[in-house]
Design a protein around this motif. Structure first.
Motif, short mmCIF file in Angstrom:
data_model
loop_
_atom_site.label_atom_id
_atom_site.label_comp_id
_atom_site.label_asym_id
_atom_site.label_seq_id
_atom_site.Cartn_x
_atom_site.Cartn_y
_atom_site.Cartn_z
N GLU A 75 74.30 70.87 20.42
CA GLU A 75 73.29 71.10 21.03
C GLU A 75 73.62 71.64 22.72
O GLU A 75 74.41 71.34 23.01
CB GLU A 75 72.17 69.71 21.63
CG GLU A 75 71.29 69.81 22.43
CD GLU A 75 70.25 68.73 22.31
OE1 GLU A 75 70.25 67.81 21.73
OE2 GLU A 75 69.14 68.93 23.39
N GLY A 76 72.81 72.64 22.92
CA GLY A 76 73.16 73.42 24.06
C GLY A 76 74.21 74.45 24.07
O GLY A 76 74.73 75.04 24.97
N LEU A 77 74.91 74.57 22.85
CA LEU A 77 76.01 75.45 22.60
C LEU A 77 75.58 76.74 23.24
O LEU A 77 74.84 77.23 23.10
CB LEU A 77 76.82 75.45 21.42
CG LEU A 77 76.78 76.31 20.36
CD1 LEU A 77 77.71 76.23 19.23
CD2 LEU A 77 75.32 76.60 19.89
N GLU A 78 77.10 77.56 23.84
CA GLU A 78 76.88 78.71 24.36
C GLU A 78 77.12 79.71 22.96
O GLU A 78 78.31 79.48 22.35
CB GLU A 78 77.73 78.93 25.30
CG GLU A 78 77.77 80.30 25.84
CD GLU A 78 79.04 80.88 26.72
OE1 GLU A 78 79.73 81.80 26.67
OE2 GLU A 78 79.47 79.76 27.38
N LEU A 79 76.16 80.41 22.56
CA LEU A 79 76.53 81.22 21.30
C LEU A 79 77.11 82.71 21.76
O LEU A 79 76.31 83.26 22.49
CB LEU A 79 75.14 81.31 20.46
CG LEU A 79 75.64 81.81 19.05
CD1 LEU A 79 76.22 81.21 18.04
CD2 LEU A 79 74.18 82.11 18.27
N ASP A 80 78.26 83.10 21.28
CA ASP A 80 78.81 84.19 21.35
C ASP A 80 78.79 85.03 20.18
O ASP A 80 79.49 84.73 19.25
CB ASP A 80 80.31 83.89 22.07
CG ASP A 80 80.80 85.29 22.52
OD1 ASP A 80 80.43 86.26 22.31
OD2 ASP A 80 82.26 84.97 22.92
N ILE A 81 77.76 86.04 20.09
CA ILE A 81 77.80 87.07 18.90
C ILE A 81 78.36 88.23 19.31
O ILE A 81 78.10 88.83 19.90
CB ILE A 81 76.43 87.10 18.40
CG1 ILE A 81 75.68 85.76 18.27
CG2 ILE A 81 76.41 87.94 17.30
CD1 ILE A 81 74.25 85.97 17.80
N GLU A 82 79.50 88.46 18.40
CA GLU A 82 80.05 89.75 18.32
C GLU A 82 79.46 90.64 17.38
O GLU A 82 79.78 90.13 16.23
CB GLU A 82 81.80 89.72 18.18
CG GLU A 82 82.20 88.82 19.25
CD GLU A 82 83.93 88.75 18.87
OE1 GLU A 82 84.77 88.15 19.61
OE2 GLU A 82 84.34 89.12 17.83
N THR A 83 79.20 91.87 17.69
CA THR A 83 78.47 92.62 16.59
C THR A 83 79.57 93.55 15.93
O THR A 83 80.35 94.02 16.80
CB THR A 83 77.36 93.57 17.20
OG1 THR A 83 76.23 92.85 17.63
CG2 THR A 83 76.69 94.53 16.21
N VAL A 84 79.83 93.64 14.66
CA VAL A 84 80.79 94.58 14.33
C VAL A 84 80.21 95.98 13.68
O VAL A 84 79.19 95.66 12.98
CB VAL A 84 81.45 93.81 13.03
CG1 VAL A 84 82.47 94.58 12.52
CG2 VAL A 84 82.22 92.48 13.43
N GLU A 85 80.62 96.85 14.40
CA GLU A 85 79.98 98.11 14.09
C GLU A 85 80.64 98.53 12.64
O GLU A 85 81.32 98.27 12.09
CB GLU A 85 80.42 99.07 15.28
CG GLU A 85 80.05 98.81 16.35
CD GLU A 85 78.54 98.80 16.69
OE1 GLU A 85 77.90 99.49 15.90
OE2 GLU A 85 77.78 98.01 17.50
N LEU A 86 79.48 99.39 12.13
CA LEU A 86 79.70 99.98 10.79
C LEU A 86 80.77 100.95 10.78
O LEU A 86 80.73 102.00 11.47
CB LEU A 86 78.18 100.57 10.53
CG LEU A 86 78.27 101.10 9.00
CD1 LEU A 86 78.52 100.06 8.02
CD2 LEU A 86 77.03 101.67 8.82
N VAL A 87 81.82 100.80 9.92
CA VAL A 87 82.70 101.78 9.40
C VAL A 87 82.72 102.22 8.03
O VAL A 87 82.79 101.29 7.38
CB VAL A 87 84.23 101.49 10.04
CG1 VAL A 87 85.42 102.26 9.38
CG2 VAL A 87 84.26 101.13 11.53
N LEU A 88 82.52 103.16 7.59
CA LEU A 88 82.44 103.74 6.31
C LEU A 88 83.39 104.62 5.78
O LEU A 88 84.15 105.44 6.76
CB LEU A 88 81.17 104.77 6.04
CG LEU A 88 79.92 103.92 6.50
CD1 LEU A 88 78.53 105.06 6.50
CD2 LEU A 88 79.48 102.62 5.51
N ARG A 89 84.05 104.62 4.54
CA ARG A 89 85.00 105.32 4.03
C ARG A 89 84.40 106.44 3.03
O ARG A 89 83.85 105.85 2.11
CB ARG A 89 85.91 104.58 3.56
CG ARG A 89 87.34 105.44 2.96
CD ARG A 89 88.21 104.89 2.21
NE ARG A 89 89.00 103.75 2.80
CZ ARG A 89 88.73 102.45 2.61
NH1 ARG A 89 87.98 101.99 1.55
NH2 ARG A 89 89.41 101.54 3.09
N CYS A 90 84.61 107.70 3.21
CA CYS A 90 84.12 108.62 2.29
C CYS A 90 84.89 108.55 1.17
O CYS A 90 86.07 108.51 0.89
CB CYS A 90 84.44 109.99 2.87
SG CYS A 90 83.86 111.40 1.90
#
Ligand SMILES: Nc1nc2c(ncn2[C@@H]2O[C@H](COP(=O)(O)OP(=O)(O)O)[C@@H](O)[C@H]2O)c(=O)[nH]1
Ligand SMILES: [Mg+2]
Ligand SMILES: [Zn+2]
Lengths: 215, 114
Positions: free
Chosen positions: B58-73
């Motif tokens: 309860e009440g936790l601080e949520l730290d969300i790291e967004t991982v950007e998209l990396v593609l391999r051709c």
């Protein structure tokens, strides 16, 4: 205060049970198809047509996932297909745990093919493995050509896309070429099959694909 | 709705982890959410607020790291950052790609009070 390293995937537990389901099914020689798509895309109709076309030539069963109710299950039972109903009570997808419960209600030794009709949704079912051998998505001709761009993950995860309600194509302004090029852009390996459960168009190709999966 | 089921999975995992450590409270959680994971960071943050009351989280601080998209051709193996899966390789013009990063849904670490 103390920091604990977690370093785990949020879906690890689901994947573990999915692996377990996959082993169970494979050891009994059952090929499992996870059937996904929007509500109303024609998933149950495709299964009804499959029942008619397969007749008694393949022993199969269906797990029906619905948020509530058992209407689809009854449609299939009427055709003599053994069905296990799973109600997700609110959840928008089936997960591996629910499917494991469903498998307990089936005699796996008496079937060679199992369909799992997932909850109607283009997003979440793509993320949750259930232990399937193949993922098939049903997209109907009435859903529009923008869906691959909006929901790329499902298109990417699927092995086959059934473009359903093909009988409606002459009546719609769907740009088929635009749809197919969007599909191959987001999911280069996805095969597409046009099928109508109404007219039977494409049924032979669909049944052929299934028979190939059965080996 | 989907994030709600993800949030309850997260909650189960961290509460179990916290119990094993004898923690009274989880004060912060760091997660990674890939750009094409199918999970919306905003919806996940909201869902965590829905599921955590009355628990150690309860009440936790949520730290969300967004991982950007990396593609391999697939054509030339060049890796590139991308906005979406609809992509044309800047090196060779190819459109068939594999996802290198961007599908993550991971728990990284958490702070607990013992
Ligand atoms: N015209 C036409 N309608 C279809 C076809 N397949 C399904 N439908 C209709 O689409 C609606 C939804 O079908 P259903 O199989 O229940 O979709 P589900 O929610 O994906 O299982 C029903 O009214 C069906 O009669 C088809 O091939 N052609
Ligand atoms: Mg249905
Ligand atoms: Zn390239």
């Amino acid at each position: 205060m103390k920091t604990i390293r977690l370093e785990s995937g949020i879906l690890d537990e689901n994947d573990r049970i999915a692996d377990e389901n996959e082993r169970t099914l494979r050891s009994r020689g059952v090929v499992t198809v996870n059937l996904m798509g929007s509500p109303g895309a024609g998933k149950t109709s495709l299964l009804e047509m499959t029942a008619v076309k397969l007749g008694g030539s393949v022993r199969w069963a269906v797990i029906e996932g619905d948020i509530e109710g058992s209407l689809d299950a009854r449609r299939l039972e009427r055709l003599g297909v053994p069905v296990v109903q799973i109600n997700t009570s609110g959840a928008c997808h089936l997960d591996a745990h629910m499917v494991r419960e469903g498998l307990r209600c089936l005699d796996l030794d008496s079937i060679e093919l199992l369909f799992v009709e997932n909850v109607g949704n283009l997003v979440c079912p793509a993320e949750f493995r259930i232990g399937e051998s193949r993922k098939v998505m049903v997209l109907s001709t009435t859903e529009g050509e923008d869906k691959p761009r909006k929901y790329p993950l499902m298109f990417r995860e699927s092995d086959l896309m059934v473009l359903s309600k093909a009988d409606l194509l002459p009546h719609l302004d769907l740009d088929l070429d635009a749809l197919l090029s969007a599909v191959s852009a987001v999911s280069p390996d996805l095969s597409v099959m046009q099928v109508s459960s109404r007219s039977g168009e494409g049924a032979g190709q669909w049944i052929g694909w299934l028979r190939e999966c059965l080996g | 709705m989907h994030e709600l089921s993800i949030a309850s999975r997260i909650l189960d995992a961290i509460v179990t982890g916290a119990e094993a450590e004898g923690a009274l409270r989880i004060t912060r959680l760091r997660v990674q959410v890939g750009r094409v994971s199918g999970v919306s960071p905003e919806a996940l943050a909201f869902a965590m607020q829905v599921v955590s009351p009355g628990t150690r989280a309860e009440g936790l601080e949520l730290d969300i790291e967004t991982v950007e998209l990396v593609l391999r051709c697939r054509g030339c193996s060049e890796q590139s950052p991308a906005e979406s899966l609809l992509f044309t390789c800047p090196a060779c013009g190819g459109q068939a790609v594999d996802i290198v990063r961007g599908r993550e849904l991971r728990l990284v670490d958490m702070d607990i009070d013992t």
